[in-house]
Design an enzyme around this catalytic site. Structure first.
Site, PDB file in Angstrom:
ATOM      1  N   ARG A 170       2.252   8.597  -6.421  1.00 53.59           N
ATOM      2  CA  ARG A 170       1.709   9.818  -7.051  1.00 53.59           C
ATOM      3  C   ARG A 170       2.044  10.030  -8.518  1.00 53.59           C
ATOM      4  O   ARG A 170       1.846  11.123  -9.026  1.00 53.59           O
ATOM      5  CB  ARG A 170       2.162  11.063  -6.271  1.00 53.59           C
ATOM      6  CG  ARG A 170       1.900  11.052  -4.780  1.00 53.59           C
ATOM      7  CD  ARG A 170       0.441  11.087  -4.467  1.00 53.59           C
ATOM      8  NE  ARG A 170       0.194  11.342  -3.048  1.00 53.59           N
ATOM      9  CZ  ARG A 170      -0.877  10.889  -2.399  1.00 53.59           C
ATOM     10  NH1 ARG A 170      -1.804  10.191  -3.022  1.00 53.59           N
ATOM     11  NH2 ARG A 170      -1.053  11.169  -1.132  1.00 53.59           N
ATOM     12  N   HIS A 180       1.520   5.227  -2.131  1.00 46.14           N
ATOM     13  CA  HIS A 180       1.008   6.233  -3.080  1.00 46.14           C
ATOM     14  C   HIS A 180       2.225   6.991  -3.605  1.00 46.14           C
ATOM     15  O   HIS A 180       2.691   7.932  -2.965  1.00 46.14           O
ATOM     16  CB  HIS A 180       0.085   7.224  -2.382  1.00 46.14           C
ATOM     17  CG  HIS A 180      -1.154   6.613  -1.792  1.00 46.14           C
ATOM     18  ND1 HIS A 180      -2.358   6.555  -2.469  1.00 46.14           N
ATOM     19  CD2 HIS A 180      -1.391   6.045  -0.585  1.00 46.14           C
ATOM     20  CE1 HIS A 180      -3.276   5.977  -1.701  1.00 46.14           C
ATOM     21  NE2 HIS A 180      -2.716   5.662  -0.549  1.00 46.14           N
ATOM     22  N   HIS A 235       2.311  14.242   0.792  1.00 41.81           N
ATOM     23  CA  HIS A 235       1.765  15.519   0.309  1.00 41.81           C
ATOM     24  C   HIS A 235       2.886  16.542   0.439  1.00 41.81           C
ATOM     25  O   HIS A 235       3.848  16.337   1.192  1.00 41.81           O
ATOM     26  CB  HIS A 235       0.548  15.938   1.134  1.00 41.81           C
ATOM     27  CG  HIS A 235      -0.593  14.973   1.001  1.00 41.81           C
ATOM     28  ND1 HIS A 235      -1.358  14.882  -0.131  1.00 41.81           N
ATOM     29  CD2 HIS A 235      -1.077  14.038   1.858  1.00 41.81           C
ATOM     30  CE1 HIS A 235      -2.272  13.934   0.025  1.00 41.81           C
ATOM     31  NE2 HIS A 235      -2.126  13.397   1.220  1.00 41.81           N
ATOM     32  N   ASP A 245       1.111   2.424   3.796  1.00 42.15           N
ATOM     33  CA  ASP A 245       0.158   3.449   3.354  1.00 42.15           C
ATOM     34  C   ASP A 245       0.876   4.799   3.244  1.00 42.15           C
ATOM     35  O   ASP A 245       0.353   5.839   3.663  1.00 42.15           O
ATOM     36  CB  ASP A 245      -1.050   3.537   4.291  1.00 42.15           C
ATOM     37  CG  ASP A 245      -2.155   4.423   3.707  1.00 42.15           C
ATOM     38  OD1 ASP A 245      -2.055   4.841   2.535  1.00 42.15           O
ATOM     39  OD2 ASP A 245      -3.125   4.714   4.439  1.00 42.15           O
ATOM     40  N   HIS A 276     -10.774   0.075   0.941  1.00 40.52           N
ATOM     41  CA  HIS A 276     -10.727   1.148   1.928  1.00 40.52           C
ATOM     42  C   HIS A 276     -12.161   1.191   2.431  1.00 40.52           C
ATOM     43  O   HIS A 276     -13.053   1.715   1.767  1.00 40.52           O
ATOM     44  CB  HIS A 276     -10.321   2.468   1.276  1.00 40.52           C
ATOM     45  CG  HIS A 276     -10.301   3.616   2.237  1.00 40.52           C
ATOM     46  ND1 HIS A 276      -9.266   4.512   2.311  1.00 40.52           N
ATOM     47  CD2 HIS A 276     -11.189   4.010   3.194  1.00 40.52           C
ATOM     48  CE1 HIS A 276      -9.519   5.412   3.252  1.00 40.52           C
ATOM     49  NE2 HIS A 276     -10.686   5.128   3.800  1.00 40.52           N
ATOM     50  N   GLY A 330      -3.239  12.019   4.867  1.00 42.68           N
ATOM     51  CA  GLY A 330      -2.165  11.118   4.425  1.00 42.68           C
ATOM     52  C   GLY A 330      -0.911  11.321   5.248  1.00 42.68           C
ATOM     53  O   GLY A 330      -0.548  12.457   5.561  1.00 42.68           O
ATOM     54  N   LYS A 363      -6.641  -9.835 -18.579  1.00 41.62           N
ATOM     55  CA  LYS A 363      -6.134 -10.667 -19.684  1.00 41.62           C
ATOM     56  C   LYS A 363      -4.716 -10.267 -20.064  1.00 41.62           C
ATOM     57  O   LYS A 363      -3.880 -11.087 -20.350  1.00 41.62           O
ATOM     58  CB  LYS A 363      -7.044 -10.509 -20.913  1.00 41.62           C
ATOM     59  CG  LYS A 363      -8.228 -11.458 -20.891  1.00 41.62           C
ATOM     60  CD  LYS A 363      -9.041 -11.331 -22.164  1.00 41.62           C
ATOM     61  CE  LYS A 363     -10.525 -11.430 -21.852  1.00 41.62           C
ATOM     62  NZ  LYS A 363     -11.358 -10.529 -22.607  1.00 41.62           N
ATOM     63  N   HIS A 407       0.837  -1.209   0.000  1.00 41.19           N
ATOM     64  CA  HIS A 407       0.000   0.000   0.000  1.00 41.19           C
ATOM     65  C   HIS A 407       0.868   1.255   0.000  1.00 41.19           C
ATOM     66  O   HIS A 407       1.262   1.751   1.059  1.00 41.19           O
ATOM     67  CB  HIS A 407      -0.920  -0.016   1.223  1.00 41.19           C
ATOM     68  CG  HIS A 407      -2.023   0.997   1.173  1.00 41.19           C
ATOM     69  ND1 HIS A 407      -3.278   0.766   1.711  1.00 41.19           N
ATOM     70  CD2 HIS A 407      -2.090   2.240   0.645  1.00 41.19           C
ATOM     71  CE1 HIS A 407      -4.041   1.825   1.524  1.00 41.19           C
ATOM     72  NE2 HIS A 407      -3.331   2.748   0.888  1.00 41.19           N
TER      73      HIS A 407
HETATM   74  O1  DOR Z   1      -5.171   9.437   4.315  1.00 44.91           O
HETATM   75  C1  DOR Z   1      -5.300   8.986   3.188  1.00 44.91           C
HETATM   76  N1  DOR Z   1      -4.559   9.451   2.167  1.00 44.91           N
HETATM   77  N2  DOR Z   1      -6.205   8.036   2.967  1.00 44.91           N
HETATM   78  C2  DOR Z   1      -6.506   7.626   1.708  1.00 44.91           C
HETATM   79  O2  DOR Z   1      -7.338   6.776   1.557  1.00 44.91           O
HETATM   80  C3  DOR Z   1      -5.865   8.232   0.547  1.00 44.91           C
HETATM   81  C4  DOR Z   1      -4.543   8.769   0.924  1.00 44.91           C
HETATM   82  C5  DOR Z   1      -3.942   9.648  -0.150  1.00 44.91           C
HETATM   83  O3  DOR Z   1      -3.968   9.251  -1.323  1.00 44.91           O
HETATM   84  O4  DOR Z   1      -3.409  10.708   0.183  1.00 44.91           O
END
Ligand code: DOR
Length: 431
Positions: free
Chosen positions: A67, A65, A301, A297, A174, A316, A140, A63
Site C-alpha cells: 500500500r 499489497h 485494509h 495475496d 488477475h 482483500g 530498459k 503477491h
Molecule cells: O481482494 C482483492 N484485494 N483482490 C484484488 O485484486 C485487489 C486486492 C486489494 O488490493 O485490496
C-alpha cells in the site's frame, strides 16, 4: 564466516547439514554435520545451532499489497515487510495498485525510492499494464519487472491486443473477465459474491490470457486461481507449448463457503472464497503438483474499512505473518506434502519471476534461510500483529509450526518474535 546447523531442505530432501555463509551473504559451503573439516572450522566466527529445527529456503512471496505510496493508513512497506519476515518470507513482489497507480517510469522511480528506504525484506515491484513506451522505458532502466494485468479494468483486454507490448516481460493476470463479473458492492454476503464473480469468469479470463500469450509470444502467469477447472485448462495450455504458470493463495486453500461466516467482511476477497467442492478440487490440483506457486495475496485494509456490511467492505484478506505456519498446517490436514508447498513458496516463484540466487539452499546462492520449529503450535493473536491489518479471518486459528529465525542474505533479521536488523534491497541489485 557464519555457520547454520540443522535439518535443512536441500534440493528435494531433508539433510542434516552445516551451511557456511560468507560475510557478503552467500552460501559458500554445505557439509554433513558429522563431518568436521578443520580447515573450514578455523574460518568460522560463529555457529547458529538450529539442530532442533528445520532450515528452509527464504520464501519468495510474489503477491503482496504493502500500500505504499498512497494508502499507508492500511499498511506501509516497513510494517508489511516486518510481518513477512516473521513468516520466513525474505523476498516480496509488491503490486502496483497504489495511489497513484504504478503505470509510468516516473511513478515506478518514485515508488522504488520510497520502498528502498523502508523495506525489511528484499523486494521487486510490479508495473500496471500501461503503454508499450512506458513499459519499454521501465524495462530498459530497471530490468524485467512483472506487468500486472487487472483484466476487469476498463480497456485492459482491448489494450492487450491493440498495443505491441514487450515480449521479454512476464504478464501476471488477475483473470476475472469483465463481462462475467458484477460489481462486488452488489453482493450482501460471500455466497452472493461467489455467484456474481463465478469460476466461469476466471475461465473466460484465462482464455484471454492464453490468447495473449500465443499472439504476443510471451510468458503469462495467472495469479490466485481458485479451482481445479482453471488449473486443468492451464495444464492443457502448457502441454500445447504455451508458456503459462499459476499460483494459489493460502485463503483459498483454507476457507470455503460452508465453513465461514458468509456475512463477515473479513472473508470478502477477489476472486471470492468458493464452495467446498471447488476448494477440495483446488487442494487436489496442488497435491498433484499442477500448481506452480503459492503467494499470500496479503491485501490489508483498515479495521474501520472492514467494520461494515459485507457489501460496502473493500475486498482483500491480510495475514502474511502466518504464511509458513499456514502451509505447514495445510500439509497436516490435507494430502499435500509440506516439501511441495515449500518449493511452491520458494524455488518455483524465484524461477518463474527470474529472481536469481534465491529460493534454494545451494552453494553460490544468497543465504536467505528460515529456522522453523515444526513442533510448536500457536493460536493466531491480533495483539502480535506486525502488520497494520490486525483484523483477518486467521485470528484465533490454531496453527502448527513457528518461525524461530529468518536470515536475509546471511544476516539475522528476525529472531524469537523480534526484528533484529533491516536490510531490504531491490532484488535486481542483490547479485
Ligand atoms: O481482494 C482483492 N484485494 N483482490 C484484488 O485484486 C485487489 C486486492 C486489494 O488490493 O485490496
Amino acid at each position: 564466516m557464519l555457520v547454520l546447523r540443522g535439518l535443512a531442505f536441500i534440493g528435494e530432501k531433508w539433510q542434516r547439514a552445516n551451511i557456511a555463509i560468507s560475510d557478503s551473504g552467500y552460501i559458500v559451503r554445505i557439509w554433513r554435520s558429522s563431518y568436521v573439516n578443520r580447515q573450514i572450522l578455523s574460518k568460522v566466527d560463529a555457529i547458529y545451532n538450529a539442530s532442533e529445527y528445520l532450515i528452509i529456503p527464504g520464501l519468495v512471496d510474489v503477491h503482496v499489497h504493502f500500500r505504499e505510496p498512497g494508502e499507508e493508513y492500511k499498511e506501509d512497506f516497513a510494517t508489511g515487510s516486518k510481518a513477512a519476515l516473521a513468516s520466513g518470507i525474505t523476498t516480496v513482489g509488491d503490486m502496483p495498485n497504489n495511489r497513484p497507480p504504478i503505470d509510468s517510469l516516473e511513478n515506478f522511480k518514485k515508488k522504488l525510492q520510497i520502498v528502498s528506504k523502508n523495506a525489511y525484506t528484499d523486494f521487486f515491484l510490479y508495473v500496471m499494464l500501461t503503454s508499450p513506451s512506458e513499459l519499454s522505458n521501465i524495462y530498459k532502466k530497471y530490468g524485467s519487472v512483472p506487468v500486472k494485468v487487472y483484466l476487469y479494468h476498463r480497456n485492459s483486454i482491448e489494450n492487450l491486443f491493440k498495443w505491441s507490448l514487450p515480449r521479454e516481460l512476464l504478464y501476471v493476470f488477475h483473470a476475472e473477465h469483465p463481462e462475467y463479473v458484477t460489481d462486488h458492492n452488489k453482493a450482501k454476503d460471500a455466497h452472493e459474491l461467489d455467484s456474481i464473480r463465478p469460476i466461469q469468469a476466471e475461465l473466460k479470463g484465462l482464455d484471454v490470457a492464453i490468447k495473449f500469450a500465443m499472439e504476443n509470444k510471451c510468458r503469462v502467469h495467472i495469479t490466485h486461481v481458485t479451482s481445479y477447472a482453471v488449473v486443468k485448462e492451464i495444464a492443457e495450455a502448457r502441454k500445447k507449448g504455451i508458456r503459462i504458470t499459476c499460483d494459489v493463495t493460502p485463503h483459498h486453500l483454507v476457507f470455503f463457503l460452508e465453513r465461514i461466516n458468509p456475512r463477515s467482511p473479513l472473508y470478502k476477497v477477489l476472486p471470492p472464497i468458493r464452495n467446498r467442492d471447488a476448494h477440495i478440487s483446488l487442494i487436489k490440483a496442488v497435491a498433484r503438483g499442477l500448481v506452480d506457486a503459492i503467494a499470500s495475496d496479503h491485501a490489508p485494509h483498515s479495521h474501520k474499512e472492514k467494520e461494515c456490511d459485507f457489501s460496502e467492505a473493500p475486498p482483500g484478506i491480510a495475514g502474511i505473518q502466518y504464511l509458513l505456519p499456514l502451509l505447514y498446517s495445510i500439509s497436516k490436514v490435507t494430502n499435500i506434502d509440506f516439501e511441495l508447498l515449500v518449493r511452491m513458496a520458494s524455488e518455483n516463484p524465484a524461477r518463474i519471476f527470474g529472481i536469481r540466487k534465491k529460493g534454494r539452499i545451494k552453494v553460490g546462492n544468497l543465504a536467505d534461510l528460515v529456522v522453523f520449529d515444526p513442533k510448536c503450535k500457536e493460536v493466531i493473536d491480533p495483539d502480535k500483529s506486525l502488520s497494520k491489518a490486525t483484523q483477518h479471518p486467521y485470528n484465533g486459528m490454531l496453527v502448527r509450526g513457528k518461525v524461530i529465525a529468518t536470515f536475509l542474505r546471511g544476516r539475522l533479521v528476525y529472531e524469537n518474535e523480534y526484528i533484529t536488523s533491516k536490510s531490504g534491497t531491490y532484488v535486481w541489485e542483490c547479485n
